[in-house]
Design an enzyme around this catalytic site. Structure first.
Site, mmCIF file in Angstrom:
data_model
loop_
_atom_site.group_PDB
_atom_site.id
_atom_site.type_symbol
_atom_site.label_atom_id
_atom_site.label_comp_id
_atom_site.label_asym_id
_atom_site.label_seq_id
_atom_site.Cartn_x
_atom_site.Cartn_y
_atom_site.Cartn_z
ATOM 1 N N THR A 98 0.822 -1.213 0.000
ATOM 2 C CA THR A 98 0.000 0.000 0.000
ATOM 3 C C THR A 98 0.857 1.265 0.000
ATOM 4 O O THR A 98 0.512 2.263 -0.642
ATOM 5 C CB THR A 98 -0.942 0.005 1.218
ATOM 6 O OG1 THR A 98 -1.859 -1.083 1.098
ATOM 7 C CG2 THR A 98 -1.718 1.314 1.315
ATOM 8 N N ASN A 139 -4.657 -4.201 -3.632
ATOM 9 C CA ASN A 139 -4.874 -5.623 -3.886
ATOM 10 C C ASN A 139 -4.685 -5.989 -5.344
ATOM 11 O O ASN A 139 -4.277 -7.113 -5.654
ATOM 12 C CB ASN A 139 -6.286 -6.044 -3.471
ATOM 13 C CG ASN A 139 -6.535 -5.971 -1.985
ATOM 14 O OD1 ASN A 139 -7.529 -6.486 -1.507
ATOM 15 N ND2 ASN A 139 -5.656 -5.320 -1.237
ATOM 16 N N THR A 184 32.766 -41.192 -12.156
ATOM 17 C CA THR A 184 31.579 -41.307 -11.321
ATOM 18 C C THR A 184 32.032 -41.405 -9.871
ATOM 19 O O THR A 184 32.948 -42.164 -9.557
ATOM 20 C CB THR A 184 30.740 -42.546 -11.688
ATOM 21 O OG1 THR A 184 31.559 -43.714 -11.620
ATOM 22 C CG2 THR A 184 30.185 -42.423 -13.099
ATOM 23 N N SER A 315 45.914 -14.884 -4.591
ATOM 24 C CA SER A 315 46.314 -14.901 -3.195
ATOM 25 C C SER A 315 47.101 -13.653 -2.860
ATOM 26 O O SER A 315 47.850 -13.132 -3.688
ATOM 27 C CB SER A 315 47.161 -16.142 -2.901
ATOM 28 O OG SER A 315 47.673 -16.107 -1.589
ATOM 29 N N SER A 316 46.926 -13.200 -1.626
ATOM 30 C CA SER A 316 47.705 -12.065 -1.146
ATOM 31 C C SER A 316 49.051 -12.507 -0.589
ATOM 32 O O SER A 316 49.893 -11.665 -0.259
ATOM 33 C CB SER A 316 46.916 -11.316 -0.058
ATOM 34 O OG SER A 316 46.670 -12.179 1.041
ATOM 35 N N LYS A 321 49.534 -17.753 -7.713
ATOM 36 C CA LYS A 321 48.303 -18.535 -7.551
ATOM 37 C C LYS A 321 47.146 -17.825 -8.251
ATOM 38 O O LYS A 321 46.946 -16.628 -8.090
ATOM 39 C CB LYS A 321 47.978 -18.716 -6.074
ATOM 40 C CG LYS A 321 46.853 -19.694 -5.791
ATOM 41 C CD LYS A 321 46.762 -19.955 -4.281
ATOM 42 C CE LYS A 321 45.747 -21.034 -3.960
ATOM 43 N NZ LYS A 321 44.371 -20.569 -4.167
#
Length: 476
Positions: A98, A139, A184, A315-316, A321
């Site tokens: 509303t 509504n 699998t 990576s830091s 990486k």
């Protein structure tokens, strides 16, 4: 400051704002989210108000001069980007929407008042409730606006999904003769092609497209004209007949009128269906992202079958990486959509009697899910799938050292004997072919058949794609 009043009393609000008392109360009551009601919902609301004014004018219930100014105000707002300063209400709100409905009514009324030289808030001439909201109720307007917004937001999602499917199809064709080990439960199974993998990823996405399309088509049915709980109270018959066709003309969408306006849940099943289809898409995208992360793992100690494009340092602390950041972000969007689906399901179930009060969180969740999935598919295609390359030597090595060819031996010497050869290969480190040749139980033709991966793997982008084992020729 200016003072406006409603049934609860007076309230002060900034003099220069276009919204009114109902909007200000919502701002005071719902400081929940930093996100405001989505612009596409506001846009749809403006189109609904335009259609309503035109329909009420032709029915004779609304003064044509007032309708003219309402239509002019809505068209002015629709010509420019939706301004969150005019429509500042949180996308999470009480009241079943509303507040958003009244926010739009107030903004349109005040713009129309300015057009006739009246001050904002001087609602004697043009009133948010009596004129802008004529023949309507939250509504019917709120779910209708939400449906229109969802339909429009699904268009770019379909485009992104189709582009991703095409990209996966191109890779399936490119890698149709690139052989690899199938697995699998993460254990070696039988040979396949990398093209098979890409084809297996795209097929569920095509099914998701059909599911989402079916769910979207249900959104075209609106309950405009139903007013409060679908009773049709304060709504002329002319309005009920013409409002949806007029709105369809304004929106350029094939909207239809609900046959039963007394629809207490505002077709909430359609929102649940759409949420379920989006969750299916999320699950399939996440599964594919899991696979991409796994088969690109390494580069030394993982599977390292493919290379994902390097997009940023991983990576830091660890130099060199590179992480699979694109599949990772897609995974997170998928997790989010699964959570949205739970929220939507709970909100749909929690409605009572003749109205569901929780549509704001339903629309917030659906819209965020659609937008985030759309962007996730785009970045997955552009920053990952399109740039995938293969490590052919690693793929060939895996096949050469695999004991999986024992599967092709089983029809000739039986499962148990084939299993013994496979176990001996794994125990001794010798190749399966070397052991098979030493056993002397196979003819040269049989050995050629067993270890010719091209004959074992048939890759075709058809419903019958996959592994086909050719039966050996009968012994003379």
């Amino acid at each position: 400051m200016r003072t406006e009043s409603d049934s609860l009393g007076q309230i002060e609000l900034p003099k220069d704002v276009y919204f009114g008392v109902h909007t200000q109360r919502a701002l005071n009551n719902f400081p929940i989210s930093d996100n405001v009601t989505h612009p596409e919902i506001i846009r749809a609301f403006l189109e609904i108000k335009q259609a309503a004014a035109q329909t009420n004018a032709t029915s004779g219930n609304l003064d044509r001069s007032i309708a003219k100014h309402i239509v002019s105000a809505t068209k002015l707002l629709l010509k420019q980007p939706i301004d969150s300063r005019m429509f500042p209400i949180s996308d999470i709100q009480g009241g079943a929407g509303t507040s958003t409905n009244m926010n739009v009514n107030e903004v349109i009324a005040n713009i129309a008042l300015e057009q006739i030289g009246r001050a904002r808030g001087d609602y004697q001439r043009i009133n948010p409730n009596d004129h802008i909201n004529m023949g309507q109720s939250t509504n019917d307007t709120y779910p209708s606006a939400g449906k229109i917004a969802l339909i429009r937001l699904l268009t770019p999602l379909f485009e992104s999904l189709e582009s991703l499917v095409d990209a996966l199809g191109n890779k399936a064709d490119t890698f149709s003769t690139t052989y690899k080990m199938g697995r699998t439960q993460l254990q070696d199974a039988v040979p396949m092609t990398l093209g098979n993998s890409f084809h297996a990823w795209l097929k569920p996405l095509r099914r998701d497209m059909l599911r989402i399309t079916t769910a979207r088509d249900a959104l075209y049915m609106l309950n405009m004209g139903g007013s409060a709980i679908g009773s049709g109270i304060n709504v002329s018959y002319h309005y009920q007949v013409h409002i949806v066709p007029n709105l369809a003309s304004i929106t350029n969408l094939p909207l239809t009128q609900a046959h039963d306006l007394f629809d207490a849940t505002s077709n909430l099943d359609s929102f649940v269906a759409l949420s379920g289809a989006l969750k299916s898409l999320a699950v399939n995208l996440s599964k594919m992202s899991n696979d991409l992360r796994l088969i690109s793992s390494g580069p030394r100690s993982g599977l390292h079958e493919i290379n994902l494009p390097a997009k940023q340092a991983g990576s830091s602390i660890m130099p060199g990486k590179v992480n699979p950041v694109i599949p990772e972000v897609v995974n997170q969007v998928a997790f989010e959509m699964i959570g949205f689906d739970a929220t939507i399901t709970a909100a749909a179930e929690a409605g009572q009697l003749e109205l569901n009060a929780f549509e704001p969180i339903i629309f917030k969740s659906l819209i965020a899910g659609i937008e985030h999935l759309t962007r996730a598919m785009d970045t997955l295609r552009i920053n990952a799938v399109d740039g995938i390359t293969i490590n052919k030597s690693r793929l060939s090595q895996d096949i050469d050292l695999s004991a999986s060819f024992a599967t092709a031996m089983a029809p000739i010497i039986g499962y148990q004997e084939a299993a013994k050869i496979a176990k001996e290969s794994l125990r001794t480190g010798k190749s399966l072919r070397q052991i098979a040749e030493n056993k002397g139980v196979f003819s040269e033709d049989e050995l050629a058949h067993i270890f010719k991966v091209e004959d074992i793997v048939i890759n075709a982008r058809t419903p019958e794609h996959g592994l086909v084992l050719h039966a050996p020729k009968a012994k003379a």
